[in-house]
Write a protein that holds these residues in place. Structure first.
Motif, mmCIF file in Angstrom:
data_model
loop_
_atom_site.group_PDB
_atom_site.id
_atom_site.type_symbol
_atom_site.label_atom_id
_atom_site.label_comp_id
_atom_site.label_asym_id
_atom_site.label_seq_id
_atom_site.Cartn_x
_atom_site.Cartn_y
_atom_site.Cartn_z
ATOM 1 N N GLU A 1 -24.783 -28.041 16.096
ATOM 2 C CA GLU A 1 -23.301 -27.671 15.886
ATOM 3 C C GLU A 1 -22.569 -26.752 15.216
ATOM 4 O OE1 GLU A 1 -21.632 -31.702 14.133
ATOM 5 O OE2 GLU A 1 -23.902 -31.935 13.473
ATOM 6 N N TYR A 2 -23.742 -25.602 13.822
ATOM 7 C CA TYR A 2 -23.395 -24.742 13.241
ATOM 8 C C TYR A 2 -24.431 -23.554 13.829
ATOM 9 C CZ TYR A 2 -20.564 -27.887 11.133
ATOM 10 O OH TYR A 2 -20.104 -29.218 9.927
ATOM 11 N N ALA B 1 -20.790 -24.024 19.461
ATOM 12 C CA ALA B 1 -21.447 -24.266 17.878
ATOM 13 C C ALA B 1 -20.167 -23.449 17.111
ATOM 14 C CB ALA B 1 -22.657 -23.700 17.559
#
Length: 407
Positions: free
Chosen positions: A195-196, A211
């Motif tokens: 996600e990051y 992401a």
């Protein structure tokens, strides 16, 4: 805040995370680094606290295996075959590494250590209870541990290659051969679980990912070491640095041993040459011209700011350190992600790329001369350096991570 790092058993993969570890600790946060036992000493010397619980994934075997797969798919660019994944010896035929041996060796060298690492990371996270996990591209143990605990996971990239690269054969993310993600109820391992990402690249070399990016300034760390006294380059005689790690030959075989040609090419110019190499590699070159000086175990980030150009094999660590120093580069990629790194570097204008299998003395000399004589390469390298310096510092990134963990 407690922050758990997980890293693979290859120093070049986790070196870019070290400044962030320093920044977190300087901000009063606790940092622990889950690692394989082989990485303990180097992590401790970097000022971080290792926790040696992960499996020892054989990174050289993994790279050689990828090279064999590329050769089977017709993507191997060399005339000779890649080295045997287990022994490192030259192969006369791809049949010398049959499927049965692959299944046996991958279980010993990949599946077993991977299962150990995934389960150990989850166990450590449950006991230590981190608020945030930071991991690198070949250490997905951190992603699993974070998902099991329900805390944020952040992937720290080491250079221009991201999570969603679409080039054939460029698959750096490890598999989950034992089904650890499903076993722990964390879904199926894949790039979309990330996600990051911490992205240290300027825009021209931006890695591909879906992401959310957390930009950070690339602060070079190339390992500990004292800076050898090095006088400024003589007026009118630029200094050129040559970087060639011995890991390249171990992974690719003798066809990647282009260092003699590189040294001959650069020494033929009116320049001062500084070669960073270990004693064995330097001795194998035989007598060197007076214009060539060998520096062993010299931190690269202390050397490059005084150089007019650098020649290297396209590894992300050297490429990013040169970007931060604003030095034009000649990349001679050999395998793996080095080709992507080199192409994106050349597209930025801050350097040139010549694949190692095409690197001859005349071509390398011509390319280095172009870097020294054409102002466009220096200007592009300087512009990228300014862009790198304008990115948020690791200390500023700490504030973003604090906010992420609080949410």
């Amino acid at each position: 805040m407690r922050v758990l790092f997980t890293v693979s058993a290859w120093k070049g993969h986790w070196y870019p995370l070290v400044p962030l570890g320093w920044a977190l600790q300087a901000s009063g946060h606790e940092v622990r680094v889950a690692c394989a036992p082989s990485q303990c000493e180097d992590l401790a010397r970097a000022g971080l606290t290792p926790v040696p619980v992960l499996g020892e994934v054989d990174m050289v075997f993994l790279a050689r295996l990828q090279n064999v797969w590329d050769a089977q798919a017709g993507r191997w660019p060399y005339a000779g075959l890649p080295p045997h994944p287990v022994t490192g010896a030259p192969m006369a035929s791809l049949a010398e590494f049959p499927f049965g041996e692959f299944a046996r060796e991958s279980g010993t060298r990949l599946a077993g250590p991977t299962r150990l690492g995934f389960d150990a990371a989850v166990d450590l996270a449950r006991r230590w209870r981190p608020d945030l996990v930071v991991h690198e591209l070949l250490s997905m143990e951190g992603l699993l541990a974070a998902r099991v605990l329900g805390v944020p996971a952040v992937l720290h990239l080491w250079g221009p290659v991201g999570t969603h690269e679409d080039e054939p054969g460029l698959h750096l993310r490890p598999e989950d051969p034992t089904g650890a993600f499903a076993r722990h109820g964390a879904g199926e391992l894949g790039p979309d679980l990330v996600e990051y990402v911490v992205d240290p690249c300027p825009g021209a070399l931006r890695p591909r990912t879906s992401a959310r990016r957390l930009p950070v300034r690339y602060v070079p760390y190339n390992g500990p070491g004292a800076a050898a006294p090095l006088a400024p380059a003589a007026a009118g005689r630029p200094r050129v640095c040559v970087v060639w790690g011995n890991s390249v030959t171990r992974m690719v075989g003798p066809q990647a041993a282009v260092l003699p040609a590189v040294v001959e090419a650069v020494a033929g110019l009116d320049v001062e040459v500084v070669l960073t190499a270990n004693a064995a590699d330097a001795a194998a070159l035989g007598p060197l011209p007076p214009s060539v000086r060998v520096l062993e175990d010299h931190p690269l980030h202390q050397l490059l700011p005084g150089c007019a150009a650098v020649v290297h094999h396209g590894g992300a660590g050297t490429l990013m350190t040169a970007l931060a120093a604003g030095v034009p580069q000649l990349a001679l990629p050999c395998a793996m992600d080095q080709f992507v790194n080199a192409r994106r570097l050349a597209a930025s204008g801050a350097g040139l790329a010549v694949p190692a299998h095409r690197a001859a003395v005349a071509g390398v000399r011509e390319a280095v001369a172009a870097l020294l004589e054409r102002p466009g390469h220096r200007e592009a390298a300087g512009a990228l350096r300014r862009e790198v310096l304008a990115l948020p510092s690791p200390l500023r990134l700490v504030a973003d991570l604090e906010e992420l963990a609080a949410r």
